[in-house]
Design a protein around this motif. Sequence first.
Motif, PDB file in Angstrom:
ATOM      1  N   LYS A 151      -5.084  -6.061   5.165  1.00 37.73           N
ATOM      2  CA  LYS A 151      -5.683  -6.588   3.929  1.00 37.73           C
ATOM      3  C   LYS A 151      -5.556  -8.112   3.868  1.00 37.73           C
ATOM      4  CE  LYS A 151      -4.421  -5.074  -0.210  1.00 37.73           C
ATOM      5  NZ  LYS A 151      -3.550  -4.365  -1.184  1.00 37.73           N
ATOM      6  N   ALA A 167      -0.973  -1.803   7.006  1.00 37.80           N
ATOM      7  CA  ALA A 167      -2.105  -1.733   6.069  1.00 37.80           C
ATOM      8  C   ALA A 167      -2.201  -3.013   5.230  1.00 37.80           C
ATOM      9  CB  ALA A 167      -1.951  -0.519   5.160  1.00 37.80           C
ATOM     10  N   ASP A 168      -1.046  -3.536   4.827  1.00 37.88           N
ATOM     11  CA  ASP A 168      -1.042  -4.762   4.009  1.00 37.88           C
ATOM     12  C   ASP A 168      -1.413  -5.975   4.858  1.00 37.88           C
ATOM     13  OD1 ASP A 168       0.286  -3.375   1.630  1.00 37.88           O
ATOM     14  OD2 ASP A 168       1.694  -2.998   3.271  1.00 37.88           O
ATOM     15  N   GLU A 171       0.838  -1.217   0.000  1.00 35.82           N
ATOM     16  CA  GLU A 171       0.000   0.000   0.000  1.00 35.82           C
ATOM     17  C   GLU A 171       0.866   1.258   0.000  1.00 35.82           C
ATOM     18  OE1 GLU A 171      -3.708   0.458   0.539  1.00 35.82           O
ATOM     19  OE2 GLU A 171      -3.488  -1.416  -0.575  1.00 35.82           O
ATOM     20  N   SER A 172       1.963   1.203   0.736  1.00 36.49           N
ATOM     21  CA  SER A 172       2.852   2.374   0.837  1.00 36.49           C
ATOM     22  C   SER A 172       3.713   2.539  -0.413  1.00 36.49           C
ATOM     23  CB  SER A 172       3.789   2.188   2.031  1.00 36.49           C
ATOM     24  OG  SER A 172       4.651   1.085   1.761  1.00 36.49           O
TER      25      SER A 172
END
Length: 502
Positions: A56, A52-53, A27-28
């Motif tokens: 997910k 964030a990953d 994501e980054s």
Amino acid sequence: MSSVKPAETNTPRKYQLFIDGKFVDAESGKTFNSPNPATGDTFAEVAEADKADIDKAVAAARRAFEGKWSRISARDRGRMLYKLAQLIEQNAAQLAETETSDNGKPIRESTYVDIPQAAENFEYFAGWATKIEGETIPVPGEMFNYTLREPVGVCGQIIPWNFPLLMAAWKLAPALAAGNTVVLKPAEQTPAGAMELAKLIQEAGFPDGVVNIVPGFGETAGAALASHPGIDKIAFTGSTEVGKIIAKTAGENLTKVSLELGGKAPNIVFADADMDQAVNGAMMGIFFNQGQVCCAGSRIFLDAKVKDEFLDRFKTRAEGVKVGNPMDQGTQMGPQVSCEQLDRIKGYVGIARSEGATVFSGGEAPELEESFKNGYFFKPTIFSEVNNKMRVAQEEIFGPVTSVITFTDEEDLLRQANDTIYGLSAGIWTNDLARAHRFARNIKAGVIWINTFNMFNAASPFGGFKQSGYGREMGKHALQLYTQVKSVWVDLSGKPIGWFGK
Ligand code: NAP
Ligand code: MG
């Protein structure tokens, strides 16, 4: 199929994260480099997972667990695992090359140990998928009681760098056989093997989200995974230090946890042992995989009666080890995995000297040709005149470095062998049958090798006593880590219960 570049190309490979059946960037957008330890050059550029990953990946694993995966029959789960084992065998040569380039282990080892054993684990657990059963319990009265053995759910798995693909196999195979879904984080030093495996997992037909592989750093990706409230279990292999952090984190959510941690194995040589075999066993115990093995025989307890004979032979053999280009078929030891590990090992040579031990062999980097001058190589190293209280006898060095401690008395030997915070494995070299079994019984460790060392099989349990962890991997014992028991009661009488009935 897998898009592996030939070894000759110097362009780094690129790997993305494997989430919900697809290869995606982080994501980054961040990436990190994984060096080839033999040269220090970048071997792979890898997407760097962060919280964030992980979110997910955990969400994808949850959807798969509640959805499609739960409706797939045990037989089909087994077939997919078996297909994966076959794909590993079909791609064995390029997988071995990947492991050697990313980790530095000799190609002979990745070819004949890591890759075949990874395939063996998937094959073995493929067979278990259809054999996970409950039981009926003979309870009193007109009641029927039975158990169901169900998967735990979404499993987080964090693995180290010493056997990258094989550790992934140890973790994934039983989890999948039992019907769980997984988010696996490989070690930052060696993400390539697991990412190659991801391609084969896709090809084997596992539904999206059943396996998610998220390379990244321990303090970010690893910590986010271990502390995630959406996982039902965390399985970890690595240092005892990080194992304690994981156990604490898991405690917060009461996430189930299994830990396979460090070791400081006694490898005991009695005077009546076959000396050729014992010297071989000492070599195998500490120089295999550059000594980067949790169950390495890093404390050699030597019967004082054979001290000189054994040490002479051991030194000659250690000095004869072929250290160098891990891609050469004849190489017996490659580089350590990282500059950090190399520095750590060098530090222990200084510690040994300051503690009064003797650097009997090795203790420095070897002279190698120009192309390997930036590699993380170290010579096979023997410390003699060690006593069990020294740091070099108590702390896990994780390199081709062993400490020799002599003994004269069996009882004292046993006390010293057990005098460590660890309890993963032990080796015993003797021809006295009763003594061998007596020691096997009295040593506090999860695995005992008698007149052999570093033996493994997918059917045989592996794991530690004391601070070497808890839980057993491989064999049917591993299924206990990845299943939970449900007890079901059924009334057969049709009558009201107890004294509240009419
Ligand atoms: P480590 O830190 O224990 O690493 C093992 C795994 O845990 C890696 O995937 C690592 O990610 C991850 N990790 C690290 N910190 C974490 C955290 N706070 N939360 C969640 N996950 C975390 O081991 P290491 O630093 O690579 O090696 C250090 C020493 O550990 C070695 O010298 C050796 O003594 C021991 N070790 C033991 C084993 C074993 O099989 N028992 C294997 C490897 C190392 P990163 O890769 O990003 O750090
Ligand atoms: Mg690497």
